[in-house]
Design a protein around this motif. Structure first.
Motif, PDB file in Angstrom:
ATOM      1  N   SER A 171       0.807  -1.152   0.201  1.00  0.00           N
ATOM      2  CA  SER A 171       0.102  -0.019  -0.053  1.00  0.00           C
ATOM      3  C   SER A 171       0.695   1.344   0.085  1.00  0.00           C
ATOM      4  O   SER A 171       0.516   2.065  -0.809  1.00  0.00           O
ATOM      5  N   ASP A 172       1.754   1.143   0.683  1.00  0.00           N
ATOM      6  CA  ASP A 172       2.923   2.504   1.025  1.00  0.00           C
ATOM      7  C   ASP A 172       4.419   1.968   0.371  1.00  0.00           C
ATOM      8  O   ASP A 172       4.532   1.004   0.552  1.00  0.00           O
ATOM      9  N   ILE A 173       4.768   3.130  -0.207  1.00  0.00           N
ATOM     10  CA  ILE A 173       6.182   2.859  -0.659  1.00  0.00           C
ATOM     11  C   ILE A 173       7.011   4.210  -0.085  1.00  0.00           C
ATOM     12  O   ILE A 173       6.438   5.331  -0.073  1.00  0.00           O
ATOM     13  N   ILE A 174       8.366   4.346   0.145  1.00  0.00           N
ATOM     14  CA  ILE A 174       9.231   5.376   0.200  1.00  0.00           C
ATOM     15  C   ILE A 174       9.919   5.369  -0.958  1.00  0.00           C
ATOM     16  O   ILE A 174      10.693   4.650  -1.371  1.00  0.00           O
ATOM     17  N   LEU A 175       9.831   6.886  -1.597  1.00  0.00           N
ATOM     18  CA  LEU A 175      10.505   7.162  -2.604  1.00  0.00           C
ATOM     19  C   LEU A 175      11.789   8.185  -2.250  1.00  0.00           C
ATOM     20  O   LEU A 175      11.377   9.147  -1.914  1.00  0.00           O
ATOM     21  N   PHE A 176      12.974   7.895  -2.797  1.00  0.00           N
ATOM     22  CA  PHE A 176      13.978   8.748  -2.844  1.00  0.00           C
ATOM     23  C   PHE A 176      14.302   9.382  -3.898  1.00  0.00           C
ATOM     24  O   PHE A 176      14.622   8.584  -4.783  1.00  0.00           O
ATOM     25  N   ALA A 177      14.265  10.662  -4.122  1.00  0.00           N
ATOM     26  CA  ALA A 177      14.754  11.253  -5.643  1.00  0.00           C
ATOM     27  C   ALA A 177      16.126  11.890  -5.275  1.00  0.00           C
ATOM     28  O   ALA A 177      16.254  12.871  -4.264  1.00  0.00           O
ATOM     29  N   VAL A 178      17.029  11.466  -5.948  1.00  0.00           N
ATOM     30  CA  VAL A 178      18.616  11.943  -5.678  1.00  0.00           C
ATOM     31  C   VAL A 178      19.106  12.409  -6.928  1.00  0.00           C
ATOM     32  O   VAL A 178      18.844  12.018  -8.087  1.00  0.00           O
ATOM     33  N   HIS A 179      20.209  13.216  -6.849  1.00  0.00           N
ATOM     34  CA  HIS A 179      20.702  13.875  -7.796  1.00  0.00           C
ATOM     35  C   HIS A 179      22.184  14.105  -7.182  1.00  0.00           C
ATOM     36  O   HIS A 179      22.591  15.093  -6.486  1.00  0.00           O
ATOM     37  N   TRP A 180      23.344  13.027  -7.293  1.00  0.00           N
ATOM     38  CA  TRP A 180      24.466  13.055  -6.763  1.00  0.00           C
ATOM     39  C   TRP A 180      25.566  14.036  -7.510  1.00  0.00           C
ATOM     40  O   TRP A 180      25.387  14.269  -8.742  1.00  0.00           O
ATOM     41  N   LYS A 181      26.704  14.270  -6.740  1.00  0.00           N
ATOM     42  CA  LYS A 181      27.651  15.336  -7.499  1.00  0.00           C
ATOM     43  C   LYS A 181      28.097  14.702  -8.874  1.00  0.00           C
ATOM     44  O   LYS A 181      28.569  13.739  -9.029  1.00  0.00           O
ATOM     45  N   SER A 182      28.188  15.708  -9.686  1.00  0.00           N
ATOM     46  CA  SER A 182      28.820  15.621 -11.044  1.00  0.00           C
ATOM     47  C   SER A 182      30.200  15.337 -10.847  1.00  0.00           C
ATOM     48  O   SER A 182      30.880  15.902  -9.966  1.00  0.00           O
ATOM     49  N   LYS A 183      30.876  14.664 -12.080  1.00  0.00           N
ATOM     50  CA  LYS A 183      32.328  14.465 -12.092  1.00  0.00           C
ATOM     51  C   LYS A 183      32.919  15.728 -12.799  1.00  0.00           C
ATOM     52  O   LYS A 183      34.078  15.554 -13.064  1.00  0.00           O
ATOM     53  N   LEU A 184      32.127  16.697 -13.330  1.00  0.00           N
ATOM     54  CA  LEU A 184      32.416  17.591 -14.409  1.00  0.00           C
ATOM     55  C   LEU A 184      33.604  18.507 -13.224  1.00  0.00           C
ATOM     56  O   LEU A 184      33.088  18.769 -12.132  1.00  0.00           O
ATOM     57  N   GLY A 222      17.165   8.264  -9.417  1.00  0.00           N
ATOM     58  CA  GLY A 222      17.775   9.624  -9.625  1.00  0.00           C
ATOM     59  C   GLY A 222      19.214   9.597 -10.663  1.00  0.00           C
ATOM     60  O   GLY A 222      19.311   8.575 -11.226  1.00  0.00           O
ATOM     61  N   ASP A 223      19.669  10.636 -10.582  1.00  0.00           N
ATOM     62  CA  ASP A 223      20.838  10.857 -11.368  1.00  0.00           C
ATOM     63  C   ASP A 223      22.072  10.681 -10.334  1.00  0.00           C
ATOM     64  O   ASP A 223      22.254  11.602  -9.628  1.00  0.00           O
ATOM     65  N   PHE A 224      22.692   9.424 -10.430  1.00  0.00           N
ATOM     66  CA  PHE A 224      23.886   9.054  -9.527  1.00  0.00           C
ATOM     67  C   PHE A 224      25.144   9.515 -10.278  1.00  0.00           C
ATOM     68  O   PHE A 224      26.131   9.469  -9.412  1.00  0.00           O
ATOM     69  N   ASN A 225      25.087   9.949 -11.465  1.00  0.00           N
ATOM     70  CA  ASN A 225      26.372  10.465 -11.954  1.00  0.00           C
ATOM     71  C   ASN A 225      27.176   9.455 -11.817  1.00  0.00           C
ATOM     72  O   ASN A 225      28.545   9.480 -11.791  1.00  0.00           O
ATOM     73  N   GLU A 226      26.870   8.050 -12.256  1.00  0.00           N
ATOM     74  CA  GLU A 226      27.713   6.879 -12.300  1.00  0.00           C
ATOM     75  C   GLU A 226      27.139   6.185 -13.467  1.00  0.00           C
ATOM     76  O   GLU A 226      25.747   6.144 -13.692  1.00  0.00           O
ATOM     77  N   SER A 227      27.704   5.250 -14.230  1.00  0.00           N
ATOM     78  CA  SER A 227      27.366   4.318 -15.138  1.00  0.00           C
ATOM     79  C   SER A 227      27.094   2.982 -14.272  1.00  0.00           C
ATOM     80  O   SER A 227      27.647   2.638 -13.394  1.00  0.00           O
ATOM     81  N   PRO A 228      26.178   2.253 -14.835  1.00  0.00           N
ATOM     82  CA  PRO A 228      25.984   0.825 -14.149  1.00  0.00           C
ATOM     83  C   PRO A 228      27.153   0.003 -13.952  1.00  0.00           C
ATOM     84  O   PRO A 228      27.381  -0.839 -13.115  1.00  0.00           O
ATOM     85  N   GLY A 229      27.980   0.165 -14.910  1.00  0.00           N
ATOM     86  CA  GLY A 229      29.122  -0.826 -15.284  1.00  0.00           C
ATOM     87  C   GLY A 229      30.191  -0.194 -14.691  1.00  0.00           C
ATOM     88  O   GLY A 229      31.494  -0.909 -14.994  1.00  0.00           O
ATOM     89  N   GLU A 230      30.493   0.865 -14.219  1.00  0.00           N
ATOM     90  CA  GLU A 230      31.590   1.628 -14.027  1.00  0.00           C
ATOM     91  C   GLU A 230      32.540   1.270 -12.997  1.00  0.00           C
ATOM     92  O   GLU A 230      33.869   1.208 -13.278  1.00  0.00           O
TER      93      GLU A 230
END
Length: 256
Positions: A171-184, A222-230
């Motif tokens: 019935s309930d969920i907890i959602l975290f929306a994230v945007h982690w630090k860029s490598k730029l 979210g945007d983890f600024n990582e690639s899945p296979g990194e």
């Protein structure tokens, strides 16, 4: 951390608050057709057509540059992505790099009418030109921000939403929306440390939630600024906060 109880059918949070992907989350206790569909999308500097003063220079209203036609064109394209990413559209939409509530209102009112996104949360941290937004077909019961700091500098916090889906068995969920630090513009190793700080604050909060309500599913989008296979691809595992497959977990422990 701040905590807000949501009342009414719509929320636009003035709070301090992923690359394109969509996913379906299915609880084993649910029937095969009872699927929660989530789209997470970094929309890349989506500003409205009104001068607020915090815009990037190229997005300040200009008849020959960024104007209402250009703004509405981007909203129209974004709405098309949302509508067409899966049959009937996703149940939850997590967006990054949205200027503020006006963008969310215009998107839902003019380009996503009839899609059922009656509940919204959005916000940005002080000093940032843009933040995050979540559109939901389900009631958002609570919202809070989860902050991480590096010295005197604040990092983009995670947005924590408690959502009532009404789905049997979940019935309930907890959602975290994230945007982690860029490598730029990264000083060697610096952005990695900052991403680890953001990850650490999130892990700590998840542990608290699992301890108090182990039956409630937790979703992190979210945007983890990582690639899945990194983690596997990067020489000498220079970025140990990369997403790690279960088979690589033991190797990750050696560098974490």
């Amino acid at each position: 951390m701040s905590r807000t109880t949501l009342r009414g059918i719509s929320l636009l949070l003035p709070l301090s608050l992923v690359y394109l992907f969509s996913c379906s989350c299915q609880n084993p206790s649910l029937k095969r057709d009872e699927v929660l569909r989530i789209l997470s999308y970094n929309v890349q500097t989506l500003f409205d057509d009104e001068l607020q003063g915090s815009e990037f220079p190229e997005y300040r209203p200009d008849p020959e540059g960024w104007n209402s036609a250009a703004y509405h064109g981007r909203l129209r394209n974004l709405a098309r992505v949302i509508r067409e990413c899966c049959p009937g559209g996703p149940d939850l939409v997590v967006l990054q790099e949205v200027e503020g509530p006006s963008v969310v209102r215009d998107l839902v009112r003019y380009f996503l009418r009839g899609m059922g996104y009656r509940f919204q949360a959005c916000g940005r941290s002080e000093g940032f030109a843009f933040g995050q937004a979540v559109l939901s077909r389900y009631p958002i019961l609570q919202a809070r921000t989860l902050s991480a700091c590096a010295g005197d500098s604040g990092l983009r916090p995670a947005l924590e939403l408690h959502i009532r889906t009404g789905m049997p068995g979940s019935s309930d969920i907890i959602l975290f929306a994230v945007h982690w630090k860029s490598k730029l513009e990264n000083i060697p190793g610096e952005s990695e440390i900052l991403r680890r700080m953001q990850a650490h604050s999130l892990v700590r909060r998840c542990a608290e939630l699992l301890d108090s309500s182990p039956e409630v599913p937790i979703i992190i989008a979210g945007d983890f600024n990582e690639s899945p296979g990194e983690f596997v691809r990067t020489a000498q595992h220079r970025f140990p906060t990369a997403l790690v497959e279960a088979a690589e977990y033991e190797a990750w422990l050696q560098v974490a």
